[in-house]
Design an enzyme around this catalytic site. Sequence first.
Site, mmCIF file in Angstrom:
data_model
loop_
_atom_site.group_PDB
_atom_site.id
_atom_site.type_symbol
_atom_site.label_atom_id
_atom_site.label_comp_id
_atom_site.label_asym_id
_atom_site.label_seq_id
_atom_site.Cartn_x
_atom_site.Cartn_y
_atom_site.Cartn_z
ATOM 1 N N ARG A 97 0.844 -1.192 0.000
ATOM 2 C CA ARG A 97 0.000 0.000 0.000
ATOM 3 C C ARG A 97 0.879 1.241 0.000
ATOM 4 N NH1 ARG A 97 -2.125 -2.202 4.555
ATOM 5 N NH2 ARG A 97 -1.400 -0.393 5.728
ATOM 6 N N TYR A 100 -1.123 -3.407 -7.308
ATOM 7 C CA TYR A 100 -1.009 -4.131 -6.044
ATOM 8 C C TYR A 100 -2.346 -4.175 -5.316
ATOM 9 C CZ TYR A 100 -0.059 -5.195 -1.196
ATOM 10 O OH TYR A 100 -0.127 -5.734 0.055
ATOM 11 N N GLY A 120 -4.057 -3.814 -2.208
ATOM 12 C CA GLY A 120 -4.760 -2.779 -1.480
ATOM 13 C C GLY A 120 -4.982 -1.505 -2.261
ATOM 14 N N LYS A 146 -9.560 -2.332 1.132
ATOM 15 C CA LYS A 146 -9.387 -1.205 2.051
ATOM 16 C C LYS A 146 -10.101 0.049 1.545
ATOM 17 C CE LYS A 146 -6.292 -3.723 4.296
ATOM 18 N NZ LYS A 146 -6.636 -4.583 5.405
ATOM 19 N N HIS A 156 -11.363 -2.653 10.723
ATOM 20 C CA HIS A 156 -10.258 -3.515 10.300
ATOM 21 C C HIS A 156 -10.150 -4.651 11.321
ATOM 22 C CE1 HIS A 156 -5.640 -3.729 9.389
ATOM 23 N NE2 HIS A 156 -6.313 -4.561 8.618
ATOM 24 N N SER A 174 -1.763 -4.788 10.044
ATOM 25 C CA SER A 174 -1.337 -5.854 9.135
ATOM 26 C C SER A 174 -0.059 -6.523 9.649
ATOM 27 C CB SER A 174 -1.093 -5.286 7.737
ATOM 28 O OG SER A 174 -2.297 -4.826 7.182
ATOM 29 N N CYS A 224 0.341 -8.638 12.033
ATOM 30 C CA CYS A 224 0.421 -8.809 13.488
ATOM 31 C C CYS A 224 -0.257 -10.086 13.953
ATOM 32 C CB CYS A 224 -0.187 -7.602 14.199
ATOM 33 S SG CYS A 224 0.899 -6.164 14.251
ATOM 34 N N GLY A 225 -0.522 -11.001 13.040
ATOM 35 C CA GLY A 225 -1.042 -12.301 13.433
ATOM 36 C C GLY A 225 -2.545 -12.411 13.468
ATOM 37 N N LYS A 226 -3.262 -11.446 12.874
ATOM 38 C CA LYS A 226 -4.716 -11.523 12.967
ATOM 39 C C LYS A 226 -5.278 -12.684 12.157
ATOM 40 C CE LYS A 226 -5.872 -7.984 9.451
ATOM 41 N NZ LYS A 226 -4.518 -7.850 8.896
ATOM 42 N N ASP A 228 -10.085 -9.913 8.261
ATOM 43 C CA ASP A 228 -9.585 -8.574 7.947
ATOM 44 C C ASP A 228 -10.595 -7.453 8.148
ATOM 45 O OD1 ASP A 228 -7.351 -7.024 7.087
ATOM 46 O OD2 ASP A 228 -8.299 -6.759 5.143
ATOM 47 N N ASN A 281 6.224 -8.756 1.921
ATOM 48 C CA ASN A 281 4.783 -8.494 1.848
ATOM 49 C C ASN A 281 4.120 -9.311 0.737
ATOM 50 O OD1 ASN A 281 2.478 -7.117 2.882
ATOM 51 N ND2 ASN A 281 2.506 -5.749 1.121
ATOM 52 N N ARG A 298 1.886 -12.169 -0.987
ATOM 53 C CA ARG A 298 0.512 -12.459 -0.571
ATOM 54 C C ARG A 298 -0.051 -13.714 -1.229
ATOM 55 N NH1 ARG A 298 -2.065 -8.709 3.173
ATOM 56 N NH2 ARG A 298 -0.505 -7.063 3.435
ATOM 57 N N ARG A 314 1.933 -4.920 17.750
ATOM 58 C CA ARG A 314 3.275 -5.376 18.112
ATOM 59 C C ARG A 314 3.900 -4.366 19.079
ATOM 60 N NH1 ARG A 314 6.432 -8.948 15.096
ATOM 61 N NH2 ARG A 314 5.265 -10.039 13.488
ATOM 62 N N ASN A 365 -1.972 -18.676 21.846
ATOM 63 C CA ASN A 365 -2.834 -17.505 22.068
ATOM 64 C C ASN A 365 -4.263 -17.916 22.427
ATOM 65 O OD1 ASN A 365 -0.646 -15.901 21.448
ATOM 66 N ND2 ASN A 365 -1.270 -15.545 19.329
#
Length: 604
Positions: A87, A215, A217, A224, A244, A266, A268-270, A291, A386, A388, A419, A515
């Site tokens: 992005r 790309y 996004g 987004k 988000h 983005s 961060c493990g979501k 997302d 990055n 995907r 983070r 987690n």
Amino acid sequence: MGADIPGDHKEGDLMSSAVEIWVEEQARLTKPDRVHWVRGERHEIEELVERGIKEEKTGPHNTFRELNPKFFPNSFLHRSHPLDVARTEQLTFVCLPNKEDAGPNNNWMEPKEAKEMLRGLFDGCMRGRTLYVIPYMMGHPQSPYAKPCIQITDSIYVVVSMCIMTRAGEQTLKRIGSSEEFVRGLHSIGELDPQKRFIMHFPQDNLVMSIGSGYGGNALLGKKCFSLRIASYLGRREGWLAEHMIIMGVEDPEGEITYILGAFPSACGKTNLAMIEPVLEGYKVHTLGDDIAWINIGPDGRLYAINPELGFFGVAPGTSYKTNPNMMRTLENDRWYPTLFTNTGLDLDTNAPWWEGLSDEPPAKVLDWQGNPFDPATSKFVAHPNSRFTVSLYNCPTLSKEFDNPAGVPVSAIIFGGRRSDTIPLVCEAFDWEHGVFKASTNGSETTTAAIGQVGIVRRDPMAMLPFTGYNMADYFSHWLSIGKRLSNPPKIFSVNWFKKDTAGRFVWPGFRENSRVVKWIVDRVKDRVPARETPIGLLPRIQDMDLEGLSLPREAMESLFEIDAEQWKREIEEVEGFYARFGERLPAELRAHFERLRASLAK
């Protein structure tokens, strides 16, 4: 304009006159050789993929390369331009008449000026190309919360990606009917020149115009651009939230399911959390989205969430059977939607994608993300950090049975995370809705490769929405507060931080599947099964109330995850107040008051 492959508009097709008029206007501006109306049917997607493969062979488009179906069925590799890999937030604008309404969280340009500049860039940009018209729904077509959209593009990669990520096809034209109420998106890869790259949002017009990037996004405008930036503006006007966030259902051993939302920047493990395999016996997770969540107040005064998307657009590096086995099974599953890999490496021996973390070592013969032989002496990465994958949610083995429920699912808890190497504890519950909004508005996270810019610094990212709120974020905070006042049964709000480090710089908490232990405590709090201890920053767990059986983590390490360092928190307050200062008097007074309460509590 000439005919094209099956799917072109023919006389008698159901079409809103407003849609047709708008498409004709954009065709006159962009001057394509052909116009293709996308129906989203299987045979059409297959033909588009085949066309992309031919482009790859004849160059220089780098559209699709077919991969080995033994490893990832019906999958294809795409390589973007080396300068078009993330992005571009510095080239992303929100164009409202008043700069103050766009806020300091957005780049701003006056709408008339922006459209005039863009008309010059779009003029004739599709000569020699096909203009694709993609009618698509964000959300289930039968949902009152869904929104119909039309995107125009000249990229086959974008068309196929949008068919994976959204409900594309004629049902959208039926939903629009004779109305003029639909979201408009005009996209062209243009010259792929970063100096001529702009992603421009016009919230008052329900319009996005994007040029110069292929790309995700920047080019998949339903993601987004619409689902967050335009939708957040719509949500404020209509009384709902576009966020988000992941959506997940947590099933306990008794079979009761608790639905949770989670907001994380983005990388961060979501996605890992959205489809986690709990380590705790008897617990299951049901995935609804990784997302984006659209959140409405239901007739019973509770929040209900839908995922407006239909696919995953996930970060490949770090994804493996160790970190996210269900995502690997999703990528290896095969319904009729293709799976795309973007900017990964390519194992030449197996013709399969490869990325860092997939295995301990790269293959012996591997091309890097730009298609060059990988040499560890001169290159750091095989796959772009990055890189995907784009894959259908219907491939997901943990997909919730409620995914297609038009009413959405009732929300019992909201998690905010990021983070942070220090300061923020493993998990903390807010005292109430207002305090939760305050905590979420102060959220900070160390930057990643998902956006262009410096990596590893703490960036304030309220609600993980700093890059995605389509209006002044101070007004966004006010909107959150107003939503809370309308709720008869608000969800509990939590913050989490999987990334706290010890003095040697090592992660204290093992993360990933572990987690689920934190998620269980959150569910227990929702169900009022365990107490919590009050601290200046919120409600923290008693360690004896967390299920740690089978986890080899020393007691002192576990306690360090919940330490409150007053000096660190004083610095945190100063940094957040500095961030808040940019919003001036528009910032809600309710949030300002929490600083003094926090200072007073820390001083005791």
